[in-house]
Write an enzyme that holds these catalytic residues in place. Structure first.
Site, PDB file in Angstrom:
ATOM      1  N   LYS A 100       0.816  -1.206   0.000  1.00 12.45           N
ATOM      2  CA  LYS A 100       0.000   0.000   0.000  1.00 12.45           C
ATOM      3  C   LYS A 100       0.850   1.256   0.000  1.00 12.45           C
ATOM      4  O   LYS A 100       0.595   2.205  -0.754  1.00 12.45           O
ATOM      5  CB  LYS A 100      -0.939   0.024   1.211  1.00 12.45           C
ATOM      6  CG  LYS A 100      -2.001   1.134   1.107  1.00 12.45           C
ATOM      7  CD  LYS A 100      -2.692   1.399   2.424  1.00 12.45           C
ATOM      8  CE  LYS A 100      -1.809   2.201   3.349  1.00 12.45           C
ATOM      9  NZ  LYS A 100      -2.512   2.654   4.568  1.00 12.45           N
ATOM     10  N   ASP A 120      -6.771   0.262   0.501  1.00 16.29           N
ATOM     11  CA  ASP A 120      -6.852   0.186   1.952  1.00 16.29           C
ATOM     12  C   ASP A 120      -8.280  -0.164   2.328  1.00 16.29           C
ATOM     13  O   ASP A 120      -9.085  -0.558   1.475  1.00 16.29           O
ATOM     14  CB  ASP A 120      -6.398   1.501   2.592  1.00 16.29           C
ATOM     15  CG  ASP A 120      -7.339   2.660   2.276  1.00 16.29           C
ATOM     16  OD1 ASP A 120      -8.285   2.470   1.469  1.00 16.29           O
ATOM     17  OD2 ASP A 120      -7.148   3.746   2.830  1.00 16.29           O
TER      18      ASP A 120
END
Length: 362
Positions: free
Chosen positions: A233, A252
């Site tokens: 991420k 996310d």
């Protein structure tokens, strides 16, 4: 330190409000060191302090160098720097046109969040910020990034408020830097920041970071993921917001929720396979600027429109009811595994091996 009083914004960049909205861009999780006083934004881009005010005619601005290297270049072709920073070479009206017919949900967000666009920020600052973002929220990331900048000697004050450049990357090679960062509140992130920046220095420093712009998304993400504290991420965020990888889609908890609620994706734990599947889905649906579309989806779902340091009553009450819950590990390309945790603000964050106990001690 240079001292300035109230400054006139003598320069003007004509741009339509449909193409840029400073309030939606500068306070919602892309960058973390901008501050707004009344109707004016103050922030540092690399080694210059910028003062921006937007009205219907465009952006009024001025800027000042924060070190001797650039103090004589003040007010020299500044518009080009703003155009680059705000990615104004890409027209929102053209980027978003295909989305209007292909995605009704996103089409509605283009109206309610008009002028939201991706910043093309300094890769060094972007990497520092998103390593800092682990298990964090926007107000606290902003606070930590401001504290980090205060370790730099290059600064200026305007009406008593200090603004700093970021410290030189050589700071992270000094033996006491990790302890200094922990004292500032970085906790376990201090170790990762020091290790990652030392790795960057060994690879060529700022030139190496900027050279990642020339690589494909998969290659740039793989290079970043080899750094300490950088999982998928964080690597995707850096690729999207500083390395010109407009199709990168950081996934996310907010994007996962959007994918389930509006696009029929499986409501399962965010495994590596599902993470990749969601990114490919949005890349197929939104094309080469899928990351820009993700910005609208994230902004709408995160409900973090407030300025750093402020929380709505709704968010405050909901945060009190949230607990940390571990989810299944997400594989890091360098061969380790990162654990995905949902923090008290609902953010899905990556915690790398051997950090859990350290985080509890921080």
């Amino acid at each position: 330190m240079r001292n300035y009083t109230c400054l006139e914004l003598q320069s003007h960049l004509p741009v339509q409000s449909s193409e840029i909205n400073l309030d939606k861009i500068l306070a919602t999780g892309q960058v973390f060191r901008w501050r707004k006083f009344e109707d004016t934004w103050y922030g540092v881009i690399r080694n210059k302090l910028w003062i921006l005010r937007q009205d219907t005619s465009g952006i009024h601005y001025t800027f000042h160098g924060l070190n001797k290297e650039n103090e004589n270049t003040v007010n020299t072709k500044p518009a080009d720097e703003l155009v680059d920073y705000f990615n104004l070479g890409h027209k929102l009206s053209e980027i978003s046109q295909p989305w209007k017919s292909a995605d009704p949900h996103l089409s509605s967000l283009l109206i309610s969040h008009q002028g939201l666009r991706l910043i093309r920020q300094d890769p060094y600052e972007c990497l520092l910020a998103f390593i800092t973002s682990s298990c964090n929220n926007i107000p606290r990331i902003s606070s930590l990034m401001l504290k980090l900048s205060q370790l730099s000697k290059d600064s200026a004050t305007i009406s008593g408020t200090e603004f700093h450049t970021l410290p030189d990357i050589s700071l992270f090679q000094k033996p006491n830097t990790e302890q200094r960062l922990r004292a500032l509140g970085f906790g376990y992130r201090a170790k990762y920041l020091v290790s990652a920046m030392c790795d960057v220095s060994e690879r060529g420093g700022m030139e190496w970071l900027e050279s990642l712009r020339d690589l494909k998304l998969s290659e740039a993400r793989r290079e970043l993921s080899a750094l300490a504290g950088v999982g998928p991420k964080v690597a995707s965020c850096v690729c999207l917001m500083s390395l010109d990888k407009h199709d990168a889609v950081p996934v996310d908890t907010h994007i996962h929720q959007v994918a389930v609620k509006y696009y029929g994706r499986p409501n399962k734990s965010l495994t590596p396979a599902l993470h990749d599947s969601i990114e490919r889905f949005f890349q197929t649906k939104h094309g080469q600027f899928a990351g820009w579309a993700q910005g609208y989806l994230f902004y709408s779902n995160s409900k973090k429109d407030a300025m750093p340091g402020k929380k709505s009553a709704e968010n405050k009450n909901s945060n009190q009811n949230k607990k940390k819950r571990p989810q299944k590990g997400l594989a890091v390309p360098n061969g380790t595994n990162s654990e995905m945790l949902v923090d008290v603000n609902g953010n899905l964050t990556e915690v790398l091996p051997k950090t859990r106990s350290k985080r509890q001690k921080s």
